[in-house]
Design a protein around this motif. Structure first.
Motif, PDB file in Angstrom:
ATOM      1  N   LEU A 155      -3.627  -3.601 -17.922  1.00 41.30           N
ATOM      2  CA  LEU A 155      -4.363  -3.295 -16.975  1.00 41.30           C
ATOM      3  C   LEU A 155      -5.192  -4.593 -16.512  1.00 41.30           C
ATOM      4  O   LEU A 155      -5.435  -4.783 -15.302  1.00 41.30           O
ATOM      5  N   HIS A 156      -5.324  -5.687 -17.350  1.00 44.58           N
ATOM      6  CA  HIS A 156      -5.934  -6.932 -16.895  1.00 44.58           C
ATOM      7  C   HIS A 156      -4.992  -7.736 -15.923  1.00 44.58           C
ATOM      8  O   HIS A 156      -5.312  -8.199 -14.924  1.00 44.58           O
ATOM      9  N   GLU A 157      -3.692  -7.545 -16.136  1.00 41.21           N
ATOM     10  CA  GLU A 157      -2.744  -8.468 -15.420  1.00 41.21           C
ATOM     11  C   GLU A 157      -2.750  -7.542 -14.108  1.00 41.21           C
ATOM     12  O   GLU A 157      -2.673  -8.186 -12.824  1.00 41.21           O
ATOM     13  N   GLY A 158      -2.778  -6.371 -14.118  1.00 41.78           N
ATOM     14  CA  GLY A 158      -2.651  -5.578 -12.782  1.00 41.78           C
ATOM     15  C   GLY A 158      -3.874  -5.744 -11.898  1.00 41.78           C
ATOM     16  O   GLY A 158      -3.835  -5.688 -10.663  1.00 41.78           O
ATOM     17  N   VAL A 159      -5.054  -5.757 -12.511  1.00 43.98           N
ATOM     18  CA  VAL A 159      -6.276  -6.003 -11.641  1.00 43.98           C
ATOM     19  C   VAL A 159      -6.190  -7.309 -11.230  1.00 43.98           C
ATOM     20  O   VAL A 159      -6.471  -7.359  -9.829  1.00 43.98           O
ATOM     21  N   LEU A 160      -5.913  -8.409 -11.794  1.00 44.74           N
ATOM     22  CA  LEU A 160      -5.740  -9.922 -10.935  1.00 44.74           C
ATOM     23  C   LEU A 160      -4.663  -9.729  -9.884  1.00 44.74           C
ATOM     24  O   LEU A 160      -5.140 -10.270  -8.858  1.00 44.74           O
ATOM     25  N   LYS A 161      -3.523  -8.916 -10.207  1.00 39.03           N
ATOM     26  CA  LYS A 161      -2.594  -8.860  -9.079  1.00 39.03           C
ATOM     27  C   LYS A 161      -3.230  -8.306  -7.713  1.00 39.03           C
ATOM     28  O   LYS A 161      -3.021  -8.670  -6.734  1.00 39.03           O
ATOM     29  N   MET A 162      -3.920  -7.233  -8.200  1.00 39.17           N
ATOM     30  CA  MET A 162      -4.462  -6.502  -6.784  1.00 39.17           C
ATOM     31  C   MET A 162      -5.621  -7.114  -6.176  1.00 39.17           C
ATOM     32  O   MET A 162      -5.799  -7.274  -4.966  1.00 39.17           O
ATOM     33  N   PHE A 218      -5.524  -8.222  -2.311  1.00 36.04           N
ATOM     34  CA  PHE A 218      -6.913  -8.004  -1.315  1.00 36.04           C
ATOM     35  C   PHE A 218      -7.279  -9.489  -0.724  1.00 36.04           C
ATOM     36  O   PHE A 218      -7.625  -9.276   0.534  1.00 36.04           O
ATOM     37  N   LYS A 219      -7.505 -10.332  -1.567  1.00 32.69           N
ATOM     38  CA  LYS A 219      -7.778 -11.909  -1.073  1.00 32.69           C
ATOM     39  C   LYS A 219      -6.809 -12.213   0.380  1.00 32.69           C
ATOM     40  O   LYS A 219      -7.215 -12.717   1.036  1.00 32.69           O
ATOM     41  N   SER A 220      -5.661 -12.115  -0.116  1.00 39.06           N
ATOM     42  CA  SER A 220      -4.518 -12.774   0.656  1.00 39.06           C
ATOM     43  C   SER A 220      -4.505 -11.671   2.161  1.00 39.06           C
ATOM     44  O   SER A 220      -3.869 -12.295   3.033  1.00 39.06           O
ATOM     45  N   VAL A 221      -4.838 -10.605   2.009  1.00 33.92           N
ATOM     46  CA  VAL A 221      -4.848  -9.892   3.347  1.00 33.92           C
ATOM     47  C   VAL A 221      -6.214  -9.793   3.801  1.00 33.92           C
ATOM     48  O   VAL A 221      -6.543  -9.163   4.876  1.00 33.92           O
ATOM     49  N   ASN A 222      -7.110 -10.110   3.283  1.00 34.37           N
ATOM     50  CA  ASN A 222      -8.541 -10.118   3.765  1.00 34.37           C
ATOM     51  C   ASN A 222      -9.094  -8.749   3.896  1.00 34.37           C
ATOM     52  O   ASN A 222      -9.744  -8.603   4.982  1.00 34.37           O
ATOM     53  N   ILE A 223      -8.729  -8.034   2.865  1.00 38.01           N
ATOM     54  CA  ILE A 223      -9.169  -6.418   3.022  1.00 38.01           C
ATOM     55  C   ILE A 223     -10.896  -6.506   2.309  1.00 38.01           C
ATOM     56  O   ILE A 223     -10.830  -6.793   1.182  1.00 38.01           O
TER      57      ILE A 223
END
Length: 322
Positions: A304-311, A315-320
């Protein structure tokens, strides 16, 4: 899987995009989608030489029949549905129409040439197990929850779809595979989901809102692990005629603890606020994945930790921000 024509309803959505990325180089992909949830816009998929996009609705029988007849797919992946509890509660009639009648339309459209279909993969839901589901396997009793609670229209229509698909398997020999996802999340996911909403609120240091006590328990599965399971269902003949739980019971915790972990992992100053619960909810949902492990070789590995950081990075990369 190579050299197949793959027809994907709902292919422009979150899971469709993830799946197409795995199939696109070696297969012809036909996306059939009305763009209600347009995740494909964040990619270059529609520019790929192996992709054909048809803007259409599964409720439009004539269009969907024309589309499958024209492209003669060997593989059908049926993802199109009304998803998101907020959408289901507001639109219970439309939910039933899309999730069940849309499935019926697709099957009727295939009926005259059903022998050419090598595999039909149907995305059902873990909601079929109801509000309390602990270590449930595929043979566990499914549930029809109280009539009058709008959120259960999604559950009911998906379960009816499972029965319909099984009918086509037994009567027409359609090679079906049914998948029940358990709380999939990850980079590329839009819409209102617990993990995604909490991450976006934490990134902006906003108050994180939790419905009810936050003691509801979920098992979270990162999308890459989920797609490993989907691909195994597509590629292994042993999957035909079966139903599979695909999830990650190792990532199990309460909604409240999930929010606390996300705040800590992202270094956020967000506070957590509880607000009244306004609709029926699933209190406990943990899958048994023994069948998928044994027959498909499925083995989720992303924490879960790794997945949250990936998500969060996505979000930051596409500025959502919404």
């Amino acid at each position: 899987m190579k050299n197949k024509t793959v027809f994907i309803t709902g292919g422009a959505g979150f899971l469709g995009v993830q799946l197409i990325n795995r199939l696109i180089e070696n297969n012809k992909i036909v996306i059939y989608d009305n763009l209600t949830r347009d995740s494909v816009k964040y990619t270059n998929i529609l520019k790929h030489k192996n992709v054909t996009f048809i803007q259409g609705d599964v409720l439009d029988f004539d269009n969907i029949k024309k589309s499958v007849d024209e492209h003669s797919p060997q593989v059908i992946i049926h993802l199109a549905a009304v998803v998101g509890i907020d959408n289901v509660i507001v639109n219970p009639i439309h939910t039933i129409e899309v999730d069940f009648i849309g499935t019926y339309n697709l099957l009727k459209a295939l009926e005259s040439n059903i022998s050419r279909v090598e595999k039909f993969l149907y995305l059902s839901t873990s909601e079929v197990f109801g509000a309390f589901a602990y270590n449930v396997d595929e043979m566990h009793t499914t549930n029809l929850s109280p009539v009058g609670e709008a959120r259960w229209t999604y559950q009911m229509s998906k379960l009816a779809g499972e029965h319909l698909l099984n009918g086509y398997y037994k009567v027409h020999g359609l090679p079906i595979v049914l998948i029940r996802p358990f709380n999939v999340f990850g980079a590329g996911q839009t819409g209102s989901t617990a993990v995604g909403t909490f991450i976006k609120q934490a990134l902006k240091n906003e108050t994180i809102t939790i419905f009810g006590t936050g003691n509801q328990i979920r098992s979270w599965c990162y999308v890459d692990d989920f797609m490993d399971g989907v691909m195994a269902c597509l590629e292994k003949d042993v999957a035909v005629g079966g139903v599979f739980n695909i999830g990650n019971p190792d990532n199990t915790l309460t909604i409240k603890f999930l929010a606390q972990m996300i705040v800590g992992w992202l270094g956020s100053s967000s506070k957590i606020q509880h607000i009244p619960q306004t609709a029926a909810d699933v209190e406990l949902r943990i899958p048994s994945i023994e069948k998928a492990e044994t027959l498909l070789g499925y083995s989720p590995t992303i924490s879960l930790h790794e997945g949250v950081l990936k998500m969060a990075d996505w979000f930051k990369s596409v500025n959502i921000n919404g």
